[in-house]
Enzyme design. Structure first.
Site, PDB file in Angstrom:
ATOM      1  N   ASN A 162       0.708  -1.145   0.230  1.00 42.40           N
ATOM      2  CA  ASN A 162      -0.084   0.116   0.220  1.00 42.40           C
ATOM      3  C   ASN A 162       0.772   1.430   0.010  1.00 42.40           C
ATOM      4  O   ASN A 162       0.534   2.327  -0.399  1.00 42.40           O
ATOM      5  CB  ASN A 162      -0.970   0.026   1.114  1.00 42.40           C
ATOM      6  CG  ASN A 162      -0.390  -0.096   2.274  1.00 42.40           C
ATOM      7  OD1 ASN A 162       0.689  -0.548   2.700  1.00 42.40           O
ATOM      8  ND2 ASN A 162      -1.178   0.330   3.424  1.00 42.40           N
ATOM      9  N   GLU A 260       3.724  -3.731  12.728  1.00 40.83           N
ATOM     10  CA  GLU A 260       2.992  -2.767  12.225  1.00 40.83           C
ATOM     11  C   GLU A 260       1.661  -3.638  11.609  1.00 40.83           C
ATOM     12  O   GLU A 260       1.591  -4.030  10.243  1.00 40.83           O
ATOM     13  CB  GLU A 260       3.452  -1.816  11.339  1.00 40.83           C
ATOM     14  CG  GLU A 260       4.546  -0.983  12.012  1.00 40.83           C
ATOM     15  CD  GLU A 260       4.028   0.064  12.847  1.00 40.83           C
ATOM     16  OE1 GLU A 260       2.806   0.228  13.238  1.00 40.83           O
ATOM     17  OE2 GLU A 260       4.929   0.877  13.540  1.00 40.83           O
ATOM     18  N   CYS A 294      -3.646   1.521   6.776  1.00 39.82           N
ATOM     19  CA  CYS A 294      -3.677   0.834   8.055  1.00 39.82           C
ATOM     20  C   CYS A 294      -4.394   1.811   8.929  1.00 39.82           C
ATOM     21  O   CYS A 294      -4.985   1.471   9.809  1.00 39.82           O
ATOM     22  CB  CYS A 294      -2.661   0.059   8.354  1.00 39.82           C
ATOM     23  SG  CYS A 294      -0.957   0.970   8.609  1.00 39.82           S
ATOM     24  N   GLU A 468       7.614   3.461  14.759  1.00 36.77           N
ATOM     25  CA  GLU A 468       8.378   3.611  13.570  1.00 36.77           C
ATOM     26  C   GLU A 468       8.504   5.436  13.460  1.00 36.77           C
ATOM     27  O   GLU A 468       7.405   5.903  13.623  1.00 36.77           O
ATOM     28  CB  GLU A 468       7.663   3.279  12.120  1.00 36.77           C
ATOM     29  CG  GLU A 468       7.899   1.746  12.351  1.00 36.77           C
ATOM     30  CD  GLU A 468       7.701   1.145  10.933  1.00 36.77           C
ATOM     31  OE1 GLU A 468       6.831   1.391  10.300  1.00 36.77           O
ATOM     32  OE2 GLU A 468       8.557   0.360  10.516  1.00 36.77           O
TER      33      GLU A 468
END
Ligand code: ADP
Length: 490
Positions: A162, A260, A294, A468
């Site tokens: 993505n 993640e 997400c 992150e």
């Protein structure tokens, strides 16, 4: 196989072989697989279809390069990362074209992703000079207690389709800044963006073996990356299902992990919210990348008294969006990554309809092709509908009602996911009460765009662990070593 249909200013950015130890190499058996344009199915390139052996060699290369790289000064690593950042920015247009071709998102969004992805390299280039240890007060004057930070070692990075550029830079940049070396496995659908990054890293002077990239069979490559003792950490972005499997696979070698995983973000609009701001935030959060993000708003929880007002404003904005090929001017929403992804989204819409939801905008597959789903608004949605319980990963906004603040919090937290949540209200007390109650790693307050390199991105619960970006993002790639020094007084 080379393709020339990209009109790149710099054709050398189109790489189709694996990148191992500073060389572009085909799969051992010469096999390749086809990368296609999600907008129309045309073939873009044939890419190396690697498996276990190529992955083993990539790990060997990363292990061999580790000692040299971790022993460079932080300043040298920072300079290399900085050069990489500058080369990426200089090639932004080519990188965006490659990204749109293989991923589908509108060119403007692709350019935004390149800039966003590069921002992590710039940030961690700067942060590499700010890795600090500690001294601790000893219990006796005969001792000195010192905390050192060291790179974890060889890191495996497995990334999704993505954000084919930014998901990689978010991992590689802190890893390299910390002194780690990496073996990356980009998603099958979007390897070209990844390879172009490796090409530019090489031009930036990042030594051979420090960055390696292997494409091909996920299970074969992943099986080696997760079980190999030399790989000391896995950083994964992808689905919760695959993440759980990889966590189990990493247990055998007790690897560090950053995960993640999927989200199910609530977007809560209270009656005192600025409705225009909430609609703008909803569009940015929900429909960017055709909803394949997400941290996308997954469910809209809207207070009864403003439900109709918010709905009509959102429907008007959604009806004004243009669906089309990402490389066409004026397009707001591109295709989904493949027809299966579109089928799944249409299935979720239909399931909600059968349970009583109303389609207020869109609701169908577009005539443009099998991967195009109309931007959709569903109203009178209820919690038992799959559209609220599953990560939609598509351009569908389901609108649920709530009455009290307590109801909103209970609905928002009623999920095993815990990545991002959004809250729109102008009441300062409510902002704090609701933010405190949200069981999420990220809360957007009157803001639909929450991700940047300065801030810690990551989830709780089944959305994963680790962060992150930001100064916290570096910790994921550092080990703590404690030196206990005795004999000081003797
Ligand atoms: P998505 O739904 O976004 O495609 P996935 O979790 O399926 O999410 O994919 C994310 C990344 O994980 C991709 O690079 C994919 O190839 C990889 N992947 C999928 N299955 C495995 C596996 N068994 N081992 C290692 N990597 C895998």
């Amino acid at each position: 196989m080379r393709e020339t249909g990209f009109n790149l200013n710099d054709p050398e950015l189109l790489r189709t072989a694996a990148f191992i130890d500073g060389s572009w190499v085909p799969a051992d058996d010469g096999a390749s697989y086809l990368v296609t344009d999600p907008a129309c199915g045309r073939t873009l390139a044939g890419v190396a279809n690697c498996g276990a052996n190529e992955t083993l060699r990539a790990i060997d290369a990363a292990s061999a390069a580790l000692l040299g790289w971790r022993n460079t000064s932080a300043k040298e690593r920072a300079n290399s990362l900085r050069r990489w950042f500058e080369l990426i920015n200089a090639s932004c247009e080519d990188l965006a074209r490659l990204l749109t071709a293989e991923q589908g998102k509108p060119l403007a969004e692709a350019r935004g992703e390149i800039t966003y992805g590069a921002s992590y390299i710039e940030w961690f280039a700067e942060e590499s000079k700010r890795i600090y240890g500690d001294t601790i007060q000893p219990g006796s004057n005969n001792q000195r207690l010192i905390v050192l930070k060291e790179p974890v070692g060889v890191v495996a990075c497995i990334t999704p389709w993505n954000f084919p550029n930014a998901m990689l830079t978010r991992k590689i940049a802190p890893a390299l800044a910390a002194g780690c070396t990496v073996v990356c496995k980009p998603a099958e659908a979007t390897p070209l963006s990844a390879f172009a990054l490796a090409e530019l890293a090489q031009r930036a002077g990042i030594p051979r073996g420090v960055i390696n990239m292997v494409t091909g069979d996920p299970a074969k490559i992943g099986g080696v990356l997760t079980r190999h003792a030399q790989v000391r950490k896995l950083s994964f972005t992808g689905s919760t299902r695959v993440g759980k499997q990889l966590l189990a696979d990493c247990a055998g070698t007790v690897k560090r992990t950053s995960m993640e995983l999927g989200g199910n973000a609530p977007f809560v609009v209270f009656e005192d919210a600025d409705i225009d701001a909430a609609v703008a935030g909803a569009l940015a959060s929900k429909f960017r990348n055709a909803g394949q993000t997400c941290v996308c708003a997954n469910r809209f929880l809207v207070q009864d008294s403003i439900y109709e007002r918010f709905t009509s404003a959102l429907v008007a904005a959604v009806n004004a969006m243009t669906l089309g090929r990402g490389d066409e001017a004026g397009v707001d929403i591109g295709p989904m990554i493949n027809a299966d992804a579109a089928d799944k989204v249409i299935g979720l819409i239909n399931h909600a309809r059968t349970l009583g939801a109303r389609v207020a905008a869109g609701g169908r597959r577009s005539k443009l092709g099998s991967t195009f789903v109309e931007p959709t608004v569903l109203t009178e949605v209820t919690s038992e509908m799959r559209v609220c319980r599953e990560e939609i990963f598509g351009p569908v906004a389901p609108l649920q009602r709530f009455t009290t603040e307590g109801d909103a919090i209970a609905l928002a937290n009623d999920t095993r996911a815990g990545l991002a949540a959004y809250v729109y209200t102008r009441d300062m007390g409510r902002i704090w009460r609701v933010s405190d109650a949200m069981e999420y790693g990220i809360v957007g307050v009157n803001e639909g765009t929450i991700s940047n390199e300065m801030a810690p991105f990551g989830g709780i619960k089944e959305s994963g662990h680790g962060r992150e970006g930001s100064r916290y993002g570096m910790d994921d790639y550092l080990e703590i070593k404690y030196l206990c020094m005795g004999g000081i007084e003797s």
